[in-house]
Design a protein around this motif. Structure first.
Motif, PDB file in Angstrom:
ATOM      1  N   ASN A  12       0.779  -1.323  -0.156  1.00  0.00           N
ATOM      2  CA  ASN A  12       0.059  -0.027  -0.026  1.00  0.00           C
ATOM      3  C   ASN A  12       0.964   1.261  -0.119  1.00  0.00           C
ATOM      4  O   ASN A  12       1.593   1.511   1.038  1.00  0.00           O
ATOM      5  CB  ASN A  12      -0.764  -0.022   1.242  1.00  0.00           C
ATOM      6  CG  ASN A  12      -1.879   1.068   1.217  1.00  0.00           C
ATOM      7  OD1 ASN A  12      -1.516   2.150   0.468  1.00  0.00           O
ATOM      8  ND2 ASN A  12      -2.821   1.352   2.428  1.00  0.00           N
ATOM      9  N   GLN A  39       1.686   5.629  -1.829  1.00  0.00           N
ATOM     10  CA  GLN A  39       1.230   6.733  -2.399  1.00  0.00           C
ATOM     11  C   GLN A  39       2.215   7.399  -3.290  1.00  0.00           C
ATOM     12  O   GLN A  39       3.341   7.454  -2.565  1.00  0.00           O
ATOM     13  CB  GLN A  39       0.413   7.711  -1.411  1.00  0.00           C
ATOM     14  CG  GLN A  39      -0.056   9.053  -2.344  1.00  0.00           C
ATOM     15  CD  GLN A  39      -0.650  10.146  -1.525  1.00  0.00           C
ATOM     16  OE1 GLN A  39      -0.399  10.002  -0.300  1.00  0.00           O
ATOM     17  NE2 GLN A  39      -1.602  10.901  -2.096  1.00  0.00           N
ATOM     18  N   ASP A  57      -3.284   4.704 -16.599  1.00  0.00           N
ATOM     19  CA  ASP A  57      -3.152   3.980 -15.253  1.00  0.00           C
ATOM     20  C   ASP A  57      -1.878   4.232 -14.541  1.00  0.00           C
ATOM     21  O   ASP A  57      -0.936   3.974 -15.353  1.00  0.00           O
ATOM     22  CB  ASP A  57      -3.764   2.608 -15.496  1.00  0.00           C
ATOM     23  CG  ASP A  57      -5.187   2.271 -15.974  1.00  0.00           C
ATOM     24  OD1 ASP A  57      -5.937   3.135 -15.335  1.00  0.00           O
ATOM     25  OD2 ASP A  57      -5.308   1.572 -16.515  1.00  0.00           O
ATOM     26  N   TYR A  98       0.466   2.056 -11.883  1.00  0.00           N
ATOM     27  CA  TYR A  98       0.545   0.609 -10.855  1.00  0.00           C
ATOM     28  C   TYR A  98       1.942   0.356 -10.594  1.00  0.00           C
ATOM     29  O   TYR A  98       3.169   0.981 -11.067  1.00  0.00           O
ATOM     30  CB  TYR A  98      -0.063  -0.460 -11.581  1.00  0.00           C
ATOM     31  CG  TYR A  98       0.396  -0.831 -12.896  1.00  0.00           C
ATOM     32  CD1 TYR A  98       1.404  -1.926 -12.768  1.00  0.00           C
ATOM     33  CD2 TYR A  98       0.185  -0.389 -14.200  1.00  0.00           C
ATOM     34  CE1 TYR A  98       2.214  -2.107 -14.033  1.00  0.00           C
ATOM     35  CE2 TYR A  98       0.867  -0.645 -15.201  1.00  0.00           C
ATOM     36  CZ  TYR A  98       1.654  -1.720 -15.201  1.00  0.00           C
ATOM     37  OH  TYR A  98       2.556  -2.229 -16.401  1.00  0.00           O
ATOM     38  N   THR A 117       0.255  -4.465  -7.638  1.00  0.00           N
ATOM     39  CA  THR A 117      -0.766  -3.442  -7.267  1.00  0.00           C
ATOM     40  C   THR A 117      -1.951  -3.535  -8.463  1.00  0.00           C
ATOM     41  O   THR A 117      -1.593  -3.691  -9.678  1.00  0.00           O
ATOM     42  CB  THR A 117      -0.466  -2.138  -6.918  1.00  0.00           C
ATOM     43  OG1 THR A 117      -0.068  -1.206  -7.869  1.00  0.00           O
ATOM     44  CG2 THR A 117       0.795  -2.085  -5.862  1.00  0.00           C
ATOM     45  N   THR A 176      -4.232   2.471 -10.979  1.00  0.00           N
ATOM     46  CA  THR A 176      -5.074   3.318 -10.531  1.00  0.00           C
ATOM     47  C   THR A 176      -5.232   4.488 -11.458  1.00  0.00           C
ATOM     48  O   THR A 176      -4.361   4.917 -12.163  1.00  0.00           O
ATOM     49  CB  THR A 176      -4.588   4.079  -9.254  1.00  0.00           C
ATOM     50  OG1 THR A 176      -4.530   3.219  -8.142  1.00  0.00           O
ATOM     51  CG2 THR A 176      -5.385   5.181  -8.964  1.00  0.00           C
ATOM     52  N   TRP A 207       0.554  14.295 -10.342  1.00  0.00           N
ATOM     53  CA  TRP A 207      -0.559  13.562  -9.692  1.00  0.00           C
ATOM     54  C   TRP A 207      -0.010  12.633  -8.531  1.00  0.00           C
ATOM     55  O   TRP A 207       1.402  12.341  -8.522  1.00  0.00           O
ATOM     56  CB  TRP A 207      -1.065  12.218 -10.919  1.00  0.00           C
ATOM     57  CG  TRP A 207      -1.364  13.036 -12.157  1.00  0.00           C
ATOM     58  CD1 TRP A 207      -2.614  13.549 -12.448  1.00  0.00           C
ATOM     59  CD2 TRP A 207      -0.762  12.958 -13.326  1.00  0.00           C
ATOM     60  NE1 TRP A 207      -2.693  14.055 -13.914  1.00  0.00           N
ATOM     61  CE2 TRP A 207      -1.636  13.599 -14.455  1.00  0.00           C
ATOM     62  CE3 TRP A 207       0.342  12.527 -13.789  1.00  0.00           C
ATOM     63  CZ2 TRP A 207      -1.189  13.677 -15.693  1.00  0.00           C
ATOM     64  CZ3 TRP A 207       0.914  12.624 -15.255  1.00  0.00           C
ATOM     65  CH2 TRP A 207      -0.070  13.305 -16.112  1.00  0.00           C
ATOM     66  N   PRO A 245      -1.534   9.503  -6.995  1.00  0.00           N
ATOM     67  CA  PRO A 245      -2.360   8.179  -6.811  1.00  0.00           C
ATOM     68  C   PRO A 245      -2.044   7.364  -5.777  1.00  0.00           C
ATOM     69  O   PRO A 245      -0.623   7.177  -5.508  1.00  0.00           O
ATOM     70  CB  PRO A 245      -2.354   7.604  -8.173  1.00  0.00           C
ATOM     71  CG  PRO A 245      -0.856   7.733  -8.817  1.00  0.00           C
ATOM     72  CD  PRO A 245      -0.501   9.335  -8.277  1.00  0.00           C
ATOM     73  N   PHE A 246      -3.040   6.666  -5.249  1.00  0.00           N
ATOM     74  CA  PHE A 246      -2.807   5.531  -4.273  1.00  0.00           C
ATOM     75  C   PHE A 246      -2.697   4.368  -4.784  1.00  0.00           C
ATOM     76  O   PHE A 246      -3.633   3.955  -5.810  1.00  0.00           O
ATOM     77  CB  PHE A 246      -3.832   5.677  -2.942  1.00  0.00           C
ATOM     78  CG  PHE A 246      -3.589   6.636  -1.805  1.00  0.00           C
ATOM     79  CD1 PHE A 246      -2.826   6.174  -0.797  1.00  0.00           C
ATOM     80  CD2 PHE A 246      -4.112   7.957  -2.078  1.00  0.00           C
ATOM     81  CE1 PHE A 246      -2.623   7.206   0.084  1.00  0.00           C
ATOM     82  CE2 PHE A 246      -4.137   8.934  -1.065  1.00  0.00           C
ATOM     83  CZ  PHE A 246      -3.332   8.683   0.035  1.00  0.00           C
ATOM     84  N   LEU A 247      -1.665   3.390  -4.520  1.00  0.00           N
ATOM     85  CA  LEU A 247      -1.569   2.248  -5.341  1.00  0.00           C
ATOM     86  C   LEU A 247      -1.911   1.008  -4.131  1.00  0.00           C
ATOM     87  O   LEU A 247      -1.173   0.807  -2.859  1.00  0.00           O
ATOM     88  CB  LEU A 247      -0.323   1.873  -6.080  1.00  0.00           C
ATOM     89  CG  LEU A 247       0.203   2.972  -6.661  1.00  0.00           C
ATOM     90  CD1 LEU A 247       1.491   2.860  -7.320  1.00  0.00           C
ATOM     91  CD2 LEU A 247      -0.709   3.553  -7.946  1.00  0.00           C
ATOM     92  N   TYR A 248      -2.830   0.130  -4.287  1.00  0.00           N
ATOM     93  CA  TYR A 248      -3.291  -0.929  -3.622  1.00  0.00           C
ATOM     94  C   TYR A 248      -2.718  -2.490  -4.081  1.00  0.00           C
ATOM     95  O   TYR A 248      -3.475  -2.344  -5.373  1.00  0.00           O
ATOM     96  CB  TYR A 248      -4.438  -0.966  -2.972  1.00  0.00           C
ATOM     97  CG  TYR A 248      -4.991   0.537  -2.279  1.00  0.00           C
ATOM     98  CD1 TYR A 248      -4.575   0.578  -0.948  1.00  0.00           C
ATOM     99  CD2 TYR A 248      -5.389   1.727  -3.132  1.00  0.00           C
ATOM    100  CE1 TYR A 248      -5.040   1.912  -0.324  1.00  0.00           C
ATOM    101  CE2 TYR A 248      -5.855   2.861  -2.596  1.00  0.00           C
ATOM    102  CZ  TYR A 248      -5.518   2.945  -1.238  1.00  0.00           C
ATOM    103  OH  TYR A 248      -5.956   4.193  -0.445  1.00  0.00           O
TER     104      TYR A 248
END
Length: 213
Positions: free
Chosen positions: A73, A75, A95, A97, A106, A109, A124, A126-129
């Motif tokens: 997890n 960012q 996207d 990732y 991940t 996003t 940007w 983004p959060f990557l999960y």
């Protein structure tokens, strides 16, 4: 007499329509040629990407069961610059990732659709999960070794489509692929900044990315 005159009139109309059609086609071809010539003169340059930082909230490898699984997890902050003086860029369906040794770790996003003007910069974050992502035996072994040495190379990938804009003309879609290497250090070798709560570690990079369009 009427048949000859009427037939002659029909021939004149057909010839007029033929010349009109030729004129329209010639105009379209000339217009497209002018656009193509302007396109060659301006010579669009691909955008540049920079990975500015990454904040790591979780990066846990579990080998209790087969296959090994990774939960990550984070960012990331990525900036993109349009180096062109006369060409704008539309970012569509882009996207972001994370991957490790060519395995995606991940979910992708999607970043918002963005128009980037001449010489503009977009940022940007983004959060990557990646929750319990199964790893191949080779990847799991390599990751375990890298964690033991205290240094893991994670690649932040940017994949999508862009369009060029010259004046009011907008091109078709072109593929965009950017690869941003992020070296994450752990343990005694950690160069990250730990949050006061200990819940996350922030890494500063300002790392250039390779870009293909």
């Amino acid at each position: 007499m009427c048949e000859k005159e009427c037939g002659h009139d029909d021939d004149d109309k057909k010839q007029l329509l033929r010349w009109l059609l030729i004129g329209v086609v010639a105009f379209i071809v000339a217009f497209l040629f002018v656009i193509f010539l302007f396109w060659l003169i301006t010579k669009p340059t691909k955008p540049t990407f920079v990975l500015q930082d990454a904040t790591l909230y979780a990066f846990n490898l579990s080998s209790v069961s087969a296959p090994s699984i990774l939960t990550s997890n984070l960012q990331v902050t990525i900036s993109s610059r349009n180096p062109n003086q006369r060409i704008g860029i539309y970012y569509e369906k882009v996207d972001v990732y994370a991957s490790y040794r060519n395995q995606q770790i991940t979910l992708p996003t999607m970043i918002p659709v963005t128009y980037q003007g001449h010489k503009d910069i977009s940022v940007w974050s983004p959060f990557l999960y990646g929750d319990a992502v199964p790893l191949s035996p080779y990847v799991a072994t390599s990751l375990s070794q890298d964690l033991n040495t205290g240094m893991v190379l994670v690649n932040i990938k940017v994949d999508g489509k862009i369009k060029w804009r010259v004046g009011t003309w907008i091109s078709g879609k072109y593929g965009l692929n950017a690869n941003c290497p992020a070296y994450l250090s752990f343990g005694e070798k950690s160069k990250g900044i730990a949050f006061a709560t200990g819940a996350a570690i922030k890494y500063q990079f300002v790392q250039g990315c390779t870009v293909e369009v």
